[in-house]
Design an enzyme around this catalytic site. Structure first.
Site, short mmCIF file in Angstrom:
data_model
loop_
_atom_site.label_atom_id
_atom_site.label_comp_id
_atom_site.label_asym_id
_atom_site.label_seq_id
_atom_site.Cartn_x
_atom_site.Cartn_y
_atom_site.Cartn_z
N SER A 143 0.76 -1.27 0.32
CA SER A 143 0.15 -0.02 0.39
C SER A 143 0.97 1.21 0.31
O SER A 143 2.41 1.25 0.60
CB SER A 143 -0.56 0.08 1.19
OG SER A 143 -1.16 1.56 1.35
N TYR A 156 -3.89 -0.69 10.08
CA TYR A 156 -3.70 -0.98 8.46
C TYR A 156 -2.41 -0.95 7.92
O TYR A 156 -1.29 -1.19 7.96
CB TYR A 156 -4.81 -0.32 7.73
CG TYR A 156 -4.39 -0.72 6.10
CD1 TYR A 156 -5.28 -0.81 5.83
CD2 TYR A 156 -3.85 0.36 5.76
CE1 TYR A 156 -5.33 -1.80 4.08
CE2 TYR A 156 -3.90 0.24 4.17
CZ TYR A 156 -4.26 -0.20 3.29
OH TYR A 156 -4.76 -0.93 2.11
P1 NAD Z 1 -11.95 -5.27 -0.99
O1 NAD Z 1 -12.18 -5.00 -0.16
O2 NAD Z 1 -13.27 -4.84 -1.94
O3 NAD Z 1 -11.55 -6.42 -1.31
C1 NAD Z 1 -11.10 -6.60 -0.38
C2 NAD Z 1 -10.98 -8.68 -0.19
O4 NAD Z 1 -10.27 -9.22 0.64
C3 NAD Z 1 -12.36 -9.18 -0.38
O5 NAD Z 1 -11.95 -10.36 -1.22
C4 NAD Z 1 -12.49 -9.98 0.33
O6 NAD Z 1 -13.40 -10.40 0.95
C5 NAD Z 1 -11.25 -10.28 1.07
N1 NAD Z 1 -11.05 -10.52 2.89
C6 NAD Z 1 -10.89 -10.00 3.75
N2 NAD Z 1 -10.49 -10.56 4.42
C7 NAD Z 1 -11.13 -11.39 3.96
C8 NAD Z 1 -10.90 -12.77 5.28
N3 NAD Z 1 -11.19 -12.71 6.03
N4 NAD Z 1 -10.69 -14.06 4.43
C9 NAD Z 1 -11.22 -14.20 3.21
N5 NAD Z 1 -10.72 -12.56 2.14
C10 NAD Z 1 -11.16 -11.66 2.92
O7 NAD Z 1 -11.00 -4.44 -1.38
P2 NAD Z 1 -9.78 -3.47 -2.59
O8 NAD Z 1 -9.89 -2.47 -2.68
O9 NAD Z 1 -9.55 -4.50 -4.09
O10 NAD Z 1 -7.93 -4.61 -1.81
C11 NAD Z 1 -7.48 -5.94 -2.06
C12 NAD Z 1 -6.18 -5.24 -1.12
O11 NAD Z 1 -5.54 -4.77 -2.11
C13 NAD Z 1 -6.01 -5.61 0.63
O12 NAD Z 1 -5.04 -5.60 0.62
C14 NAD Z 1 -6.23 -3.86 0.51
O13 NAD Z 1 -5.48 -4.01 1.77
C15 NAD Z 1 -4.83 -4.08 -0.63
N6 NAD Z 1 -4.75 -2.25 -1.05
C16 NAD Z 1 -6.28 -0.85 -1.39
C17 NAD Z 1 -5.87 -0.24 -2.82
C18 NAD Z 1 -7.40 0.87 -2.85
O14 NAD Z 1 -7.00 1.59 -2.74
N7 NAD Z 1 -7.72 -0.21 -3.12
C19 NAD Z 1 -4.86 0.26 -1.95
C20 NAD Z 1 -3.90 -0.27 -1.18
C21 NAD Z 1 -3.82 -1.66 -0.79
#
Ligand code: NAD
Length: 251
Positions: A143, A156
């Site tokens: 991130s 986080y």
């Molecule tokens: P999202 O909430 O759309 O997706 C998160 C995914 O993780 C979902 O499929 C959810 O079901 C799964 N998940 C969460 N807890 C879980 C558990 N206990 N068991 C199994 N699955 C679980 O969010 P996203 O933005 O697609 O995030 C994906 C990754 O990217 C994460 O690690 C997030 O921290 C990271 N991220 C996102 C952003 C952003 O801007 N969206 C930026 C930096 C990093």
């Protein structure tokens, strides 16, 4: 000679690949030739359709990464269903927002269990298979808060800073054994994870104002980085944290 980005015949396990960034990366890996296994809590039918539309095989595993003990079973089930296992994308993650003064132990533990503890044990379970098999690719999702402090997201930031450190440690231990461990640090992407920020007019304007590309990222924007780090094109890339951020860190 095969194209260095070609993933034909490879099997990729993507955690949390039913939506958001995980879905974007799963589809991109499938379009590059990989068969896809998605492990997570919710149905990944939509991802499955896109993977099959790309002509690749798709499998689903139910797993809750709030319990890191499931890592071994998830890797074993991947091999049992797909027949092999070459690429791990540690994408599943959650966030809790609260002032540091009010942050609870549950806000801390819930995030750390999914974002860093399960991630580590999935890396371990994967490498225990990949090393005897001659190698593999591990991509951890970091991130901007692997580089910066953020605000109101104590666990986080701790977890994602940990992901960057752990990626380098694992690269040091496993690079010589054919396993590439790298991370992708997404900038600000429009997904469920950032819904609260997108809905907050003031924060949304502040964020957009700092992104040189002038827009939130789309999950498809991560595809190229994921394919690169999953393919032979990155065979000499170890322990890097690749920012895909519309220029956020450059500002
Ligand atoms: P999202 O909430 O759309 O997706 C998160 C995914 O993780 C979902 O499929 C959810 O079901 C799964 N998940 C969460 N807890 C879980 C558990 N206990 N068991 C199994 N699955 C679980 O969010 P996203 O933005 O697609 O995030 C994906 C990754 O990217 C994460 O690690 C997030 O921290 C990271 N991220 C996102 C952003 C952003 O801007 N969206 C930026 C930096 C990093």
């Amino acid at each position: 000679m095969s194209h260095p980005f070609n993933l034909d015949g490879k099997v990729a396990l993507v955690t949390g690949g039913n939506t958001g960034l995980g879905q974007g990366m799963a589809v991109a890996l499938a379009q590059a030739g990989a068969d896809i296994v998605v492990a997570g809590r919710s149905s990944a039918a939509e991802t499955g359709k896109a993977v099959e539309a790309a002509g690749r095989r798709f499998f689903e595993i139910t797993a809750d990464f709030s319990d890191p003990a499931c890592a071994d079973d998830v890797v074993a089930e991947t091999v049992a269903k797909a027949g092999s296992f070459d690429i791990l994308v540690n994408n599943a993650g959650i966030i809790r927002r609260n002032d540091a003064l009010d942050f609870t132990e549950d806000d801390w533990d819930s995030v750390m269990d999914v974002n860093i503890k399960s991630l580590f044990f999935l890396c371990q379970a994967a490498a225990r298979r990949m090393i005897p098999a001659g190698g593999g690719k591990i991509i951890n999702i970091a991130s901007m808060l692997s580089f910066q402090g953020g605000i109101r997201v104590a666990s986080y930031t701790a977890s994602k800073s940990g992901v960057a450190g752990l990626t380098k440690l694992l690269a040091n231990e496993w690079a010589g054994q054919g396993v590439n461990v790298n991370a992708i640090a997404p900038g600000y992407f429009a997904t469920n994870n950032t819904a609260a920020l997108q809905a907050d007019e003031e924060r949304n304007a502040q964020i957009l104002g700092r992104i040189p590309a002038g827009r939130w990222g789309d999950p498809a924007d991560l595809g190229g980085a994921a394919v690169f780090l999953a393919s032979a094109a990155s065979d000499y890339v170890h322990g890097t944290v690749l920012a895909v951020d519309g220029g956020w860190l450059a500002r």
